[in-house]
Each structure stands twice: as structure tokens, then as C-alpha cells.
Design an enzyme around this catalytic site. Structure first.
Site, PDB file in Angstrom:
ATOM      1  N   LEU A  30       3.892   1.339 -16.323  1.00  0.00           N
ATOM      2  CA  LEU A  30       4.184   2.649 -15.730  1.00  0.00           C
ATOM      3  C   LEU A  30       5.568   2.659 -15.126  1.00  0.00           C
ATOM      4  O   LEU A  30       6.091   1.612 -14.741  1.00  0.00           O
ATOM      5  CB  LEU A  30       3.183   2.919 -14.601  1.00  0.00           C
ATOM      6  CG  LEU A  30       1.774   3.298 -15.018  1.00  0.00           C
ATOM      7  CD1 LEU A  30       0.884   3.373 -13.797  1.00  0.00           C
ATOM      8  CD2 LEU A  30       1.787   4.651 -15.726  1.00  0.00           C
ATOM      9  N   TYR A  52       9.422 -10.166 -20.904  1.00  0.00           N
ATOM     10  CA  TYR A  52       8.349  -9.988 -19.919  1.00  0.00           C
ATOM     11  C   TYR A  52       7.364 -11.156 -19.939  1.00  0.00           C
ATOM     12  O   TYR A  52       7.488 -12.098 -19.158  1.00  0.00           O
ATOM     13  CB  TYR A  52       7.638  -8.622 -20.082  1.00  0.00           C
ATOM     14  CG  TYR A  52       6.903  -8.304 -18.804  1.00  0.00           C
ATOM     15  CD1 TYR A  52       7.450  -7.450 -17.853  1.00  0.00           C
ATOM     16  CD2 TYR A  52       5.699  -8.936 -18.487  1.00  0.00           C
ATOM     17  CE1 TYR A  52       6.813  -7.232 -16.627  1.00  0.00           C
ATOM     18  CE2 TYR A  52       5.059  -8.724 -17.275  1.00  0.00           C
ATOM     19  CZ  TYR A  52       5.612  -7.870 -16.355  1.00  0.00           C
ATOM     20  OH  TYR A  52       4.981  -7.666 -15.145  1.00  0.00           O
ATOM     21  N   TYR A  91       6.388  -2.770   3.207  1.00  0.00           N
ATOM     22  CA  TYR A  91       7.662  -3.162   3.818  1.00  0.00           C
ATOM     23  C   TYR A  91       8.634  -2.035   3.551  1.00  0.00           C
ATOM     24  O   TYR A  91       9.268  -1.999   2.499  1.00  0.00           O
ATOM     25  CB  TYR A  91       8.126  -4.456   3.160  1.00  0.00           C
ATOM     26  CG  TYR A  91       9.057  -5.304   3.991  1.00  0.00           C
ATOM     27  CD1 TYR A  91       9.258  -5.058   5.339  1.00  0.00           C
ATOM     28  CD2 TYR A  91       9.720  -6.382   3.418  1.00  0.00           C
ATOM     29  CE1 TYR A  91      10.090  -5.863   6.091  1.00  0.00           C
ATOM     30  CE2 TYR A  91      10.563  -7.189   4.167  1.00  0.00           C
ATOM     31  CZ  TYR A  91      10.738  -6.924   5.498  1.00  0.00           C
ATOM     32  OH  TYR A  91      11.563  -7.716   6.233  1.00  0.00           O
ATOM     33  N   GLU A  92       8.709  -1.088   4.471  1.00  0.00           N
ATOM     34  CA  GLU A  92       9.472   0.137   4.234  1.00  0.00           C
ATOM     35  C   GLU A  92      10.376   0.443   5.422  1.00  0.00           C
ATOM     36  O   GLU A  92      10.148  -0.053   6.526  1.00  0.00           O
ATOM     37  CB  GLU A  92       8.496   1.309   4.003  1.00  0.00           C
ATOM     38  CG  GLU A  92       7.510   1.098   2.851  1.00  0.00           C
ATOM     39  CD  GLU A  92       8.170   1.110   1.479  1.00  0.00           C
ATOM     40  OE1 GLU A  92       9.326   1.563   1.357  1.00  0.00           O
ATOM     41  OE2 GLU A  92       7.522   0.651   0.503  1.00  0.00           O
ATOM     42  N   LYS A 107       3.318 -14.192 -13.513  1.00  0.00           N
ATOM     43  CA  LYS A 107       2.009 -13.552 -13.723  1.00  0.00           C
ATOM     44  C   LYS A 107       0.970 -14.590 -14.150  1.00  0.00           C
ATOM     45  O   LYS A 107      -0.189 -14.504 -13.759  1.00  0.00           O
ATOM     46  CB  LYS A 107       2.113 -12.434 -14.768  1.00  0.00           C
ATOM     47  CG  LYS A 107       2.867 -11.209 -14.264  1.00  0.00           C
ATOM     48  CD  LYS A 107       2.153 -10.579 -13.087  1.00  0.00           C
ATOM     49  CE  LYS A 107       2.842  -9.376 -12.512  1.00  0.00           C
ATOM     50  NZ  LYS A 107       2.356  -9.009 -11.182  1.00  0.00           N
ATOM     51  N   ALA A 161       4.956  -8.932   4.285  1.00  0.00           N
ATOM     52  CA  ALA A 161       3.619  -9.486   4.025  1.00  0.00           C
ATOM     53  C   ALA A 161       3.657 -11.000   3.799  1.00  0.00           C
ATOM     54  O   ALA A 161       2.629 -11.668   3.912  1.00  0.00           O
ATOM     55  CB  ALA A 161       3.008  -8.801   2.803  1.00  0.00           C
ATOM     56  N   ALA A 168       0.801  -1.233   0.000  1.00  0.00           N
ATOM     57  CA  ALA A 168       0.000   0.000   0.000  1.00  0.00           C
ATOM     58  C   ALA A 168       0.831   1.279   0.000  1.00  0.00           C
ATOM     59  O   ALA A 168       0.280   2.360   0.136  1.00  0.00           O
ATOM     60  CB  ALA A 168      -0.906   0.002   1.232  1.00  0.00           C
ATOM     61  N   SER A 169       2.152   1.174  -0.162  1.00  0.00           N
ATOM     62  CA  SER A 169       2.967   2.378   0.043  1.00  0.00           C
ATOM     63  C   SER A 169       3.418   3.032  -1.257  1.00  0.00           C
ATOM     64  O   SER A 169       4.052   4.085  -1.221  1.00  0.00           O
ATOM     65  CB  SER A 169       4.194   2.017   0.880  1.00  0.00           C
ATOM     66  OG  SER A 169       4.983   1.075   0.188  1.00  0.00           O
ATOM     67  N   TYR A 226       0.574   1.076  -7.688  1.00  0.00           N
ATOM     68  CA  TYR A 226      -0.845   0.750  -7.834  1.00  0.00           C
ATOM     69  C   TYR A 226      -1.569   0.548  -6.500  1.00  0.00           C
ATOM     70  O   TYR A 226      -2.731   0.903  -6.356  1.00  0.00           O
ATOM     71  CB  TYR A 226      -1.001  -0.495  -8.717  1.00  0.00           C
ATOM     72  CG  TYR A 226      -0.878  -0.171 -10.186  1.00  0.00           C
ATOM     73  CD1 TYR A 226      -1.709   0.771 -10.772  1.00  0.00           C
ATOM     74  CD2 TYR A 226       0.077  -0.790 -10.989  1.00  0.00           C
ATOM     75  CE1 TYR A 226      -1.601   1.094 -12.112  1.00  0.00           C
ATOM     76  CE2 TYR A 226       0.191  -0.476 -12.344  1.00  0.00           C
ATOM     77  CZ  TYR A 226      -0.668   0.463 -12.891  1.00  0.00           C
ATOM     78  OH  TYR A 226      -0.564   0.784 -14.218  1.00  0.00           O
TER      79      TYR A 226
END
Ligand code: NAI
Length: 391
Positions: free
Chosen positions: A272, A234, A73-74, A243, A111, A48-49, A52
Site C-alpha cells: 500500500l 524487497y 513517535y510523532e 522481515k 517505542a 498506532a498513528s 496498518y
């Protein structure tokens, strides 16, 4: 201290606290200026930091007043040492959410671990009762499997054969060839372990076992496909394998959620600039051309525009979400438009160090890269002293 960007091997290793706060505020203001969204009120965001996940949490809170628990995780800022950009982002989010009276709790830790899952379960039960919506948006270089203690690292490599392509050093503007060697079987398996869907499934199972999933619970994770000429590195490479595993896990999670009337969805998002995409061979050059072509056609979006459109047009709109034949939401619809891709391919073949500034949006790439770390934000006086533990 006075903080200027420090970049090592195309990775920005510091962040500006006030610039990060301004960057979060700009996203909040984008959402506040738009129509409200009818999205679920009790949300958990894993990752969440930044990128997206942060944008999704902002749309949930400021677009529909949701209470949220955010996991990241910061490294926190201390009196003498700067924190990471994500730390300043997630703390500014919390401050702004509280100002508006929205519930917001942050958990800073791994997480993938059982401890963090247990902490989030507890917080969910205590503060939300149950979760209606979980956004899984982790981009991680490694994962420790808590059951075995084994550490897995992800790599971005082709599978089967070498991949040679044009690329750009986005700092110097040098366009050159790059060759990546194929991954070993172990590297493939490890990348799937880190970036595939196993941990997403474990999160859902943990919350379900703990009685913390509401009826009609919804969960979403993000994938990427991209054009044919980045396919070997990719979609057909190690990360693409992960993915595909994520996408397959959506089907398994769906089966688990059926008794609750719940659903698991994959959204294929647009490429992005983020910390991760800046170091994938060929991708920075592709993104520089993509931004040029999409900005010219007024189709360009950043994380917040993508997440607002996801909520407003695809997820929480009347009727079933429009999906492709594999049930995935295609938020990359504008990126993959035929006219956009044809123009990028034409430019891709022409691009050199000499014409890079003219035919690509390399300037936009650099600007966004720096803004992710709080640099180059309008309204911030970078010559002023700032405390690293401002939050
Ligand atoms: P990001 O690097 O901006 O954010 C990643 C988040 O994951 C951060 O909040 C970070 O703290 C968190 N995180 C990493 N390791 C963690 C751990 N062990 N425990 C807890 N949190 C952890 O990433 P971005 O670009 O927003 O990517 C999110 C998802 O979207 C990924 O699955 C990515 O593959 C996908 N995606 C990204 C695209 C892009 O071009 N950036 C395009 C399409 C999909």
C-alpha cells in the site's frame, strides 16, 4: 494558517489537521458500517498513528469496543508549528474513541526505548489490568539500542549485486531506470536491527515480566513478500532480511507464550501507499499498476479494508486461522492471485512515461499519498484558516 501540501524529494513534509481527522473518521465510518468483530477487549498497538497500526486500532475499538493504548513517535502541533500527520491521526482517534466511551491512551515517544516500554507497562496495569492483544506495526528509519546507546539505520538495498529496474517519479510521472548498489554487511545487520523482530520480542518480554499479559494473549506483526520482479530490492534485499528475522522471532515469542496459552502470528499484508513505500525504488510503479489491476477486478483494499478482513475473516473467526505452510496469515492473497500478477507483469513490461496515465493508477497513488497527510479529503475546505494545535 492556510495549509497546502509541501513536498520535498517525494516526501510530504507537512499535514492538514482537519484533513487528517477526516481521514481517520472515514476509516471509523467504514468499520461502523460493517458487522461487529469478536476481538479482544484490551489492546496495545505499537505504531498506532498511521497505516496498518492505526487501522488495526480503529477495528479493535469501533468494531468490537476495545480499550486501547497506542504508541507512536510523532511531532505534536504547537501554536506556531504544524505537527506530523500521525500526531493529528492519533489524537483524532482518541477524541472519537472517547466520544463513544472506549478507553484510549496515547504514548508519544520512541517505542525502542526502555522509558516508553515502562510507561506502557504502567498504563496497561493501571487501565487495562492486562493486555489480551498486541499489534506491532512499526516502520522506522532508525533505532537506538537502549542497552548500548548505539544508533542503527535501516536502508533499502539489494544484497549481493546491483539491482536495476524501472521506476516512476510519482509526482512528475517520469518512468525511468534506477540502479541501487548492494548493501554492505553492516547495512544489512543494521536494517535487521531496526526492522527485524528483536524489539517486538523485547516488548512481549517486558509486558510478560511486568505481569501484564492476559491468558491466551495474542500478538501480531506485519510482513511483506511481493512479486518476483521486486524481489531483489524487497524480499531478497535488506528489508526482506529484516522481515525474515521478524518471522523467525514469531516462533521464539510463541515459545515464550506457550505457558500462557498465547500465540504470536505474522500476517503478510498487501502493498500500500505509505510514507515509506513511496521512496523504495520500483515499488511506487508496482503499486500504481497493482492498484489499477485490483480496482478493475474490484479487489482493491486500503489499510482499513485489510485490517477489517484480518480481524473478521482470519483472526477472530471460528476455527483456527487459515495460514500458509510457514504459519503466516496471507492477507496478500488477492494481491498475489495469479491473474492479478500476470496482468501486472504484462503492464510492467509495457509501461512508459507516455502511457503511464492510461495503463496505471498513478492518479490513485498520488491521491492516496496526499490523503495520508490530510490533503484532498472530501468535505474539507482547504482555503480556510486552521490552527496547528487544534488537538
Ligand atoms: P507507517 O509509516 O504508516 O506507520 C508506522 C508507525 O510506526 C507510525 O505510527 C509511527 O509513528 C510509528 N513509529 C515509527 N518509529 C517509531 C518509534 N521509534 N517509536 C514509536 N513509534 C514509531 O507504516 P506502515 O506502512 O503501516 O507499516 C507498518 C508495518 O507494516 C511495517 O512493519 C511494514 O513493514 C509492514 N507492511 C507494510 C506494507 C506497506 O505496503 N505499507 C505492506 C506489508 C507490511
Amino acid at each position: 494558517m492556510i495549509i497546502e501540501p509541501k513536498i520535498r524529494h517525494n516526501v510530504c513534509v507537512n499535514a492538514h489537521p482537519l484533513g487528517c481527522a477526516a481521514q481517520v473518521m472515514a476509516q471509523i465510518n467504514y468499520v461502523k458500517a460493517r458487522d461487529k468483530v469478536e476481538s479482544p477487549g484490551r489492546v496495545v498497538v505499537i505504531g498506532a498513528s498511521n497505516g496498518y497500526g492505526l487501522a488495526a486500532r480503529i477495528v479493535s475499538a469501533f468494531g468490537s469496543g476495545a480499550s486501547s493504548i497506542g504508541v507512536a513517535y510523532e511531532r505534536p502541533g504547537t501554536k506556531s508549528r504544524l505537527g506530523t500527520a500521525g500526531w493529528y491521526n492519533i489524537e483524532s482517534f482518541k477524541r472519537e474513541a472517547h466520544k463513544e466511551g472506549f478507553g484510549a491512551w496515547n504514548v508519544n515517544g520512541d517505542a525502542f526505548s526502555e522509558e516508553v516500554k515502562a510507561e506502557v507497562l504502567e498504563l496497561t496495569r493501571e487501565n487495562l489490568g492486562a493486555a489480551d492483544f498486541l499489534v506491532y506495526s512499526i516502520a522506522a528509519p532508525r533505532r537506538m539500542d537502549p542497552r548500548t546507546g548505539q544508533l542503527y539505520s535501516s536502508v533499502i538495498k539489494p544484497i549481493g549485486e546491483q539491482f536495476t529496474s524501472k521506476t516512476v517519479d510519482f509526482l512528475t510521472g517520469e518512468v525511468r531506470e534506477v540502479t541501487a548498489d548492494p548493501a554492505t554487511e553492516q547495512e544489512i545487520a543494521h536494517t535487521v536491527k531496526v526492522m527485524g523482530g528483536e524489539d517486538w520480542r523485547v516488548w512481549i518480554e517486558t509486558l510478560q515480566r511486568g505481569g501484564a499479559l492476559a491468558p491466551n494473549f495474542l500478538t501480531i506483526a506485519f510482513s511483506y513478500i511481493g512479486p518476483d520482479f521486486t524481489k531483489p530490492i524487497y524480499r531478497d534485499g535488506t528489508i526482506g532480511k529484516a522481515k525474515k528475522d521478524l518471522e523467525e522471532n514469531a516462533a521464539e515469542i510463541n515459545a515464550h507464550l506457550a505457558p500462557l496459552g498465547g500465540r504470536a502470528i505474522i500476517s503478510v499484508n498487501k502493498a500500500l501507499v505509505t510514507r515509506a513505500s513511496a521512496v523504495i525504488p520500483a515499488v511506487p510503479l508496482y503499486i500504481s499498476l497493482l492498484y489499477k489491476v485490483m480496482k478493475e477486478r474490484k479487489l482493491h483494499e486500503g489499510c482499513i479494508q485489510q485490517m477489517y478482513r484480518l480481524y473478521h475473516d482470519f483472526l477472530f473467526t471460528a476455527g483456527p486461522p487459515h495460514a500458509d505452510d510457514m504459519g503466516r496469515i496471507r492477507l496478500d492473497d488477492w494481491e498475489m492471485r495469479q491473474d492479478v500478477q500476470q496482468e501486472i507483469w504484462k503492464l510492467w513490461q509495457q509501461v512508459t512515461t507516455e502511457n503511464l496515465d492510461r495503463i496505471s493508477d498513478i492518479g490513485g497513488f498520488r491521491e492516496e499519498f496526499l490523503r495520508h497527510h490530510g490533503f484532498g479529503m472530501p468535505g474539507i475546505d482547504y482555503s480556510q484558516e486552521v490552527e496547528p494545535d487544534v488537538f
